[in-house]
Design a protein around this motif. Sequence first.
Motif, PDB file in Angstrom:
ATOM      1  N   THR A 112      12.780   6.099  -8.705  1.00  0.00           N
ATOM      2  CA  THR A 112      13.959   6.464  -7.907  1.00  0.00           C
ATOM      3  C   THR A 112      13.548   7.016  -6.553  1.00  0.00           C
ATOM      4  N   GLN A 113      12.534   7.861  -6.519  1.00  0.00           N
ATOM      5  CA  GLN A 113      12.054   8.417  -5.262  1.00  0.00           C
ATOM      6  C   GLN A 113      11.469   7.337  -4.358  1.00  0.00           C
ATOM      7  N   VAL A 114      10.742   6.407  -4.949  1.00  0.00           N
ATOM      8  CA  VAL A 114      10.161   5.306  -4.174  1.00  0.00           C
ATOM      9  C   VAL A 114      11.267   4.468  -3.542  1.00  0.00           C
ATOM     10  N   PHE A 115      12.323   4.219  -4.309  1.00  0.00           N
ATOM     11  CA  PHE A 115      13.413   3.384  -3.799  1.00  0.00           C
ATOM     12  C   PHE A 115      14.130   4.063  -2.630  1.00  0.00           C
ATOM     13  N   PHE A 116      14.471   5.358  -2.797  1.00  0.00           N
ATOM     14  CA  PHE A 116      15.270   6.035  -1.774  1.00  0.00           C
ATOM     15  C   PHE A 116      14.437   6.537  -0.596  1.00  0.00           C
ATOM     16  N   LYS A 117      13.151   6.791  -0.800  1.00  0.00           N
ATOM     17  CA  LYS A 117      12.314   7.333   0.271  1.00  0.00           C
ATOM     18  C   LYS A 117      11.497   6.263   1.004  1.00  0.00           C
ATOM     19  N   GLU A 146       2.725   5.876  -5.823  1.00  0.00           N
ATOM     20  CA  GLU A 146       2.422   5.930  -7.255  1.00  0.00           C
ATOM     21  C   GLU A 146       1.284   6.910  -7.526  1.00  0.00           C
ATOM     22  N   VAL A 147       0.280   6.905  -6.641  1.00  0.00           N
ATOM     23  CA  VAL A 147      -0.837   7.844  -6.789  1.00  0.00           C
ATOM     24  C   VAL A 147      -0.354   9.285  -6.648  1.00  0.00           C
ATOM     25  N   ASP A 148       0.607   9.498  -5.747  1.00  0.00           N
ATOM     26  CA  ASP A 148       1.145  10.845  -5.529  1.00  0.00           C
ATOM     27  C   ASP A 148       2.115  11.271  -6.625  1.00  0.00           C
ATOM     28  N   SER A 174       0.830  -1.211   0.000  1.00  0.00           N
ATOM     29  CA  SER A 174       0.000   0.000   0.000  1.00  0.00           C
ATOM     30  C   SER A 174       0.862   1.259   0.000  1.00  0.00           C
ATOM     31  N   LEU A 175       2.070   1.159   0.546  1.00  0.00           N
ATOM     32  CA  LEU A 175       2.984   2.297   0.543  1.00  0.00           C
ATOM     33  C   LEU A 175       3.415   2.643  -0.879  1.00  0.00           C
ATOM     34  N   PHE A 176       3.697   1.599  -1.664  1.00  0.00           N
ATOM     35  CA  PHE A 176       4.089   1.821  -3.058  1.00  0.00           C
ATOM     36  C   PHE A 176       2.910   2.358  -3.882  1.00  0.00           C
TER      37      PHE A 176
END
Length: 305
Positions: A210-215, A203-205, A197-199
């Motif tokens: 790259t941002q998903v991986f590092f954040k 994705e919705v935001d 659900s975090l991913f």
Amino acid sequence: MKSNSGGKAVRYNKWGYIFLIPFIVVFVIFQLVPLVNTIYNSFFENYMSGLTQVGPRFVGLDNYKALFSSGDIWTYFKNTMVLWIMCFIPQIFLSLLLGAWFSDVRLKLKGSRFFKTVIYLPNLIMASAFSMLFFTLFSDGGPINSLLMQIGFISEPYKFLSHAGSARGLIAMMNCLMWFGNTTILLMAGMMGIDTSLFEAAEVDGATSTQVFFKITLPLLRPILVYVIITSLIGGLQLFDVPQILTNGTGDPMRSTMTLIMYLNKHLFSKNYGMAGALSVVLFILTTVLSLIVFKVTGNDKRKG
């Protein structure tokens, strides 16, 4: 826990202790007793001089003084750490890349199970076989030198094992190839345990990969990363088989590939059990200190909000 059946109380706590007995017995016999015996032997003079047995005779801290006075231990410790760093840095980058790639459900990769198996296969190959393979490939008359001369890159065979940089590079590359699959599987297991659900929210935001991986991915992987770093560090400090076979136990060129365990093996081979015990204790302390430093630096020694 208690369960009343027919007025009789049945205790289940004892079964937990019963199941622990095999582990405790194995730990005491094969780890605790040898550890205590090693520490005990480190305070004795006990070695072979020709065919004459010298000792065992209590000498206190003399073995430790002799170990540090020569200065060799710091040279071999530096070699060990350099080899580990040269192996671990490309290994962790490659494993993170592959782990993120295979665990990303949005990519819908085909044949991912096959590739997961393939990248783990080098971990199943014995280090001795790997070392002999690389020794043959990179020898003076080996296929790598022949190929480089045929394409005109070099005019004469390059002595890979006679230069510190190339010899260390080969050892680091072998260890990286042998262990990156295991590290990838561990990191991938951690990534797949992250709440999807975090991913989806990211994705919705409109967050990029790259941002998903590092954040998201990397911060939540911290416990697994610390485990990987510490186990890799312990394995790096115990590095022995690859450089031992590749250099025939000499640690050449100029002792640049001599590790702490190879140094320990020389004392065991010469039956100098007192010095070997002292070196084992020092290695144990170094491992503990470096592991604590990793915990401190990564902040895993305390909970964060």
